[in-house]
Design a protein around this motif. Structure first.
Motif, PDB file in Angstrom:
ATOM      1  N   ILE A  44       0.836  -1.198   0.000  1.00  0.00           N
ATOM      2  CA  ILE A  44       0.000   0.000   0.000  1.00  0.00           C
ATOM      3  C   ILE A  44       0.872   1.250   0.000  1.00  0.00           C
ATOM      4  O   ILE A  44       0.650   2.194  -0.777  1.00  0.00           O
ATOM      5  N   ASP A  45       1.887   1.275   0.858  1.00  0.00           N
ATOM      6  CA  ASP A  45       2.784   2.423   0.929  1.00  0.00           C
ATOM      7  C   ASP A  45       3.476   2.648  -0.417  1.00  0.00           C
ATOM      8  O   ASP A  45       3.569   3.788  -0.897  1.00  0.00           O
ATOM      9  N   ARG A  46       3.956   1.576  -1.033  1.00  0.00           N
ATOM     10  CA  ARG A  46       4.656   1.702  -2.317  1.00  0.00           C
ATOM     11  C   ARG A  46       3.711   2.204  -3.411  1.00  0.00           C
ATOM     12  O   ARG A  46       4.093   3.022  -4.258  1.00  0.00           O
ATOM     13  N   ALA A  47       2.465   1.728  -3.388  1.00  0.00           N
ATOM     14  CA  ALA A  47       1.515   2.140  -4.419  1.00  0.00           C
ATOM     15  C   ALA A  47       1.151   3.614  -4.296  1.00  0.00           C
ATOM     16  O   ALA A  47       1.101   4.341  -5.303  1.00  0.00           O
ATOM     17  N   ILE A  48       0.900   4.076  -3.087  1.00  0.00           N
ATOM     18  CA  ILE A  48       0.470   5.464  -2.905  1.00  0.00           C
ATOM     19  C   ILE A  48       1.610   6.430  -3.219  1.00  0.00           C
ATOM     20  O   ILE A  48       1.373   7.596  -3.580  1.00  0.00           O
ATOM     21  N   ARG A  49       2.825   5.977  -3.160  1.00  0.00           N
ATOM     22  CA  ARG A  49       3.957   6.838  -3.535  1.00  0.00           C
ATOM     23  C   ARG A  49       4.051   7.046  -5.050  1.00  0.00           C
ATOM     24  O   ARG A  49       4.918   7.786  -5.518  1.00  0.00           O
ATOM     25  N   HIS A  50       3.148   6.438  -5.805  1.00  0.00           N
ATOM     26  CA  HIS A  50       3.058   6.757  -7.230  1.00  0.00           C
ATOM     27  C   HIS A  50       2.362   8.095  -7.458  1.00  0.00           C
ATOM     28  O   HIS A  50       2.334   8.593  -8.586  1.00  0.00           O
ATOM     29  N   LEU A  51       1.793   8.677  -6.398  1.00  0.00           N
ATOM     30  CA  LEU A  51       1.259  10.029  -6.510  1.00  0.00           C
ATOM     31  C   LEU A  51       2.403  11.013  -6.735  1.00  0.00           C
ATOM     32  O   LEU A  51       3.520  10.800  -6.245  1.00  0.00           O
ATOM     33  N   PRO A  52       2.171  12.103  -7.457  1.00  0.00           N
ATOM     34  CA  PRO A  52       3.207  13.137  -7.569  1.00  0.00           C
ATOM     35  C   PRO A  52       3.635  13.610  -6.186  1.00  0.00           C
ATOM     36  O   PRO A  52       2.820  13.640  -5.247  1.00  0.00           O
ATOM     37  N   PRO A  53       4.905  13.973  -5.999  1.00  0.00           N
ATOM     38  CA  PRO A  53       5.402  14.320  -4.655  1.00  0.00           C
ATOM     39  C   PRO A  53       4.569  15.364  -3.920  1.00  0.00           C
ATOM     40  O   PRO A  53       4.276  15.205  -2.727  1.00  0.00           O
ATOM     41  N   ALA A  54       4.172  16.441  -4.598  1.00  0.00           N
ATOM     42  CA  ALA A  54       3.384  17.483  -3.932  1.00  0.00           C
ATOM     43  C   ALA A  54       2.020  16.959  -3.502  1.00  0.00           C
ATOM     44  O   ALA A  54       1.480  17.369  -2.465  1.00  0.00           O
ATOM     45  N   VAL A  55       1.459  16.036  -4.269  1.00  0.00           N
ATOM     46  CA  VAL A  55       0.164  15.450  -3.939  1.00  0.00           C
ATOM     47  C   VAL A  55       0.308  14.466  -2.785  1.00  0.00           C
ATOM     48  O   VAL A  55      -0.527  14.433  -1.870  1.00  0.00           O
TER      49      VAL A  55
END
Length: 514
Positions: free
Chosen positions: A341-352
Motif C-alpha cells: 500500500i505504501d509503495r503504491a500510494i507513492r506513485h502520486l506526484p510528490p506534492a500530492v
C-alpha cells in the motif's frame, strides 16, 4: 429560473504553472510544471463550508508532467483516431503502429451534458462543475500495483501535458489544448504482458458481453474473477462502476463454452471525497443520492457504495455464496500488505503525496482490516432480492420451496427437447433469513417453470414470462407466487388457475391440488 449565470471562463486556459494562456512553449520542451485545475482552489472559507474542501489543494498542486509529442510518445508515433464517449470525460482514441490503440483522457471534466438543456446556462452548471474537485485527479496512478497484487487486470496510465498549440489531435485538438491528460494503452495490446489476460481471444464491451450471455448459456461470466475485481473497487472507494465501466476478455473453452473475465477501466473516482460540505453532505444521504460515496476509514453506507453497479452485480455474482465472498475477502487481505500500500500510494506526484498520501494509506489499511465484514454485507445486499435470468433459448426452471429456503435449478434445453444431467447450468439455494423475494426472468424460447413445495412463510417468488410459449407447472401451494407476462398469444391450459394476478401468456398446468 434565472439564466445566464454560468461562468464562461470556469476552466483554466493552460495547465502550466505561471502561464497566462498565450505564452508559446518551445518545440523541444519535454517536461513542464503544471496544475490539474487551479480554478477549484480559488474559493472562500464560506464556499468550503457549504460546498466542501474536497481535493481542491490537490487540483492546484504543482506537478511535473511530460509534454505529449505524438511522433515520439510511443515507438512509431501516434495519430488521431475516433472520438471518445461519455457525458463528462474529454477523451479520444489514438492509433499507434500495427493498429495498436491508446486512450487519451483529460484529467478535468466537463459535466454540462449530464444536465437537462434548460439548466446548462444556469448557476446549476457552476455547481456541478465545481463538484469535480471531489475526485482525486491522480488516484489512477496508484491502482496498477494494487490491482496487480490482487490479481485484477489493469491499465498503466501515464500523465501527459497537451501543448496549447497542439493540432495533431484532429477535431479534438482544441478541447485538449493546454490540459493534463492520461495516456494508456488499451487492453488488446496489454494481454501478452498481463498474466490474467493470457490466452484471451478477444475483448468486448459490457453491452456485447451481456448480449451473448442472454443469447445462450454457453456464454458465462467468470464470477469469482468479477467478485475479486468488485471487492478491489469497494476497497478503493471506486463507487462509479456501472456496466459501462467494464471491458471483458473473452476466453474460448475446449468444450465450446465462452468465459468472460471482467476488466475495470476509468479509475476516476478512487478515493472520492464528497461529504465534507453542508450541501454535498446532504446530497449524499441515503434518501437522496447515496452513490456519491466518500472514501473513509470505514466503508460506511454499503448500498450507496454499490449502487451504481447493482445491475451488473446481480448478473455477475449470482452463483456465489456467502462463503465465496468471505473467502475472497480474506485472500485480498493477504495480497495487500502495508508495504505494498505504501509503495503504491507513492506513485502520486510528490506534492500530492505530501498533501494526501499518509491519509490515503491509513484509510486503505483500515478498510483492509474490515474487508470481510464488508464482503458479508455485500453478499447480504445481493441475496436480499436476487434476480435470475434465462436466455433466448428454451430452459427449464426447477424451484423447490421449503419453509426456510428455496433451491433453484436452471436446465438448458437441447433445441426443443428438455434434458437433465449436464444441461444443468445454474443451481443455488436461497435462505429465508437472507432473501426477501426471488425473481425469475424468462427471456425467450418455450420455457418451463416447475414450482414445487408447500408450507407457510415461503420466500415470495416472482416469475416474469418472456417471448416464448412459457408454461407453469405447479406442484404444491401458490402462496407467495406472482406471475407477470405481457404477451397475449396463449390461452390457459384446461387445469384451473391458482389465485394469482392474471397472466395472458403463461400456460398453467395444475398437477397437485392445494
Amino acid at each position: 429560473m434565472a439564466t445566464g449565470c454560468v461562468r464562461r471562463d470556469f476552466f483554466q486556459s493552460d495547465a502550466r504553472v505561471g502561464a497566462g494562456g498565450d505564452e508559446p512553449l518551445p518545440p523541444a520542451t519535454d517536461t513542464v510544471l503544471t496544475v490539474a485545475g487551479r480554478q477549484y482552489n480559488d474559493r472562500s472559507k464560506f464556499h468550503h463550508l457549504f460546498w466542501g474542501r474536497h481535493y481542491r489543494k490537490v487540483w492546484a498542486a504543482p506537478v511535473k508532467a511530460p509534454v505529449l509529442h505524438l511522433a515520439t510518445a510511443v515507438p512509431g508515433g501516434l495519430k488521431a483516431g475516433k472520438l471518445g464517449g461519455g457525458y463528462q470525460s474529454i477523451s479520444m482514441t489514438l492509433e499507434g503502429p500495427h493498429k495498436r490503440e491508446y486512450a487519451l483522457r483529460a484529467l478535468d471534466k466537463e459535466p454540462s451534458k449530464t444536465l437537462p438543456k434548460v439548466l446548462r446556462h444556469t448557476f446549476v452548471l457552476n455547481v456541478v462543475r465545481d463538484a469535480t474537485s471531489a475526485a482525486m485527479p491522480y488516484g489512477a496512478f496508484t491502482v496498477p500495483p494494487l490491482a496487480r497484487a490482487a490479481g485484477v487486470p489493469h491499465t498503466r496510465p501515464r500523465l501527459v501535458y497537451v501543448r496549447l498549440d497542439e493540432t495533431g489531435l484532429g477535431s479534438m485538438s482544441e478541447r485538449f489544448q493546454g490540459k493534463l491528460a492520461l495516456l494508456e494503452e488499451k487492453f488488446e495490446e496489454l494481454s501478452s504482458r498481463t498474466p490474467e489476460l493470457s490466452g484471451a481471444s478477444g475483448f468486448v464491451s459490457s453491452e456485447k458481453m451481456l448480449a451473448e450471455v442472454y443469447a445462450s448459456s454457453v456464454h458465462r461470466i467468470d464470477q469469482p474473477a468479477f467478485l475479486r475485481a468488485r471487492l478491489l473497487d469497494a476497497w478503493l472507494g471506486d463507487w462509479d462502476r456501472h456496466e459501462g465501466q467494464w471491458d471483458w476478455a473473452e476466453f474460448k473453452q475446449p468444450d465450446g463454452r465462452v468465459r468472460y473475465q471482467a476488466i475495470p477501466k476509468d479509475r476516476d473516482q478512487v478515493y472520492f471525497r464528497f461529504d465534507d460540505g453542508l450541501v454535498p453532505w446532504l446530497a449524499s444521504r441515503p434518501f437522496i443520492a447515496p452513490q456519491f460515496h466518500t472514501f473513509k476509514r470505514k466503508f460506511g453506507y454499503v448500498p450507496g457504495l454499490l449502487n451504481q453497479a447493482h445491475f451488473i452485480d446481480q448478473r455477475g455474482l449470482a452463483r456465489l455464496t456467502r462463503a465465496d465472498f468471505l473467502r475472497m475477502a480474506a485472500d485480498l487481505q493477504r495480497r495487500l500488505p502495508d508495504t505494498l500500500i505504501d509503495r503504491a500510494i507513492r506513485h502520486l506526484p510528490p506534492a500530492v503525496y505530501a498533501l494526501e498520501g499518509r491519509g490515503i494509506i491509513a484509510k486503505l489499511e483500515a478498510r483492509r482490516q474490515t474487508l470481510p465484514q464488508f464482503a458479508e454485507a455485500y453478499y447480504l445486499r445481493l441475496a436480499r432480492k436476487p434476480v435470475l435470468g434465462g436466455t433466448a433459448l428454451p430452459e427449464r426452471f426447477v424451484v423447490q420451496r421449503y419453509p426456510d429456503s428455496t433451491t433453484v435449478q436452471i436446465f438448458a434445453a437441447a433445441r426443443a427437447k428438455l434434458t437433465r444431467g449436464d444441461s444443468l447450468h445454474f443451481q443455488r439455494t436461497y435462505y429465508s433469513a437472507e432473501t426477501r423475494s426471488l425473481t425469475l426472468e424468462s427471456l425467450g424460447g418455450a420455457d418451463v417453470f416447475e414450482i414445487r413445495g408447500d408450507g407457510r412463510n415461503l420466500i415470495p417468488l416472482l416469475i416474469y414470462g418472456g417471448e416464448g410459449a412459457d408454461r407453469l407447472q405447479l406442484s404444491g401451494t401458490s402462496r407467495g407466487l406472482k406471475l407477470f407476462d405481457v404477451a397475449s398469444d396463449l390461452q390457459a391450459a384446461g387445469a384451473p388457475r391458482p389465485t394469482l394476478p392474471p397472466t395472458k401468456r403463461l400456460t398453467y398446468d395444475r398437477t397437485v391440488e392445494e
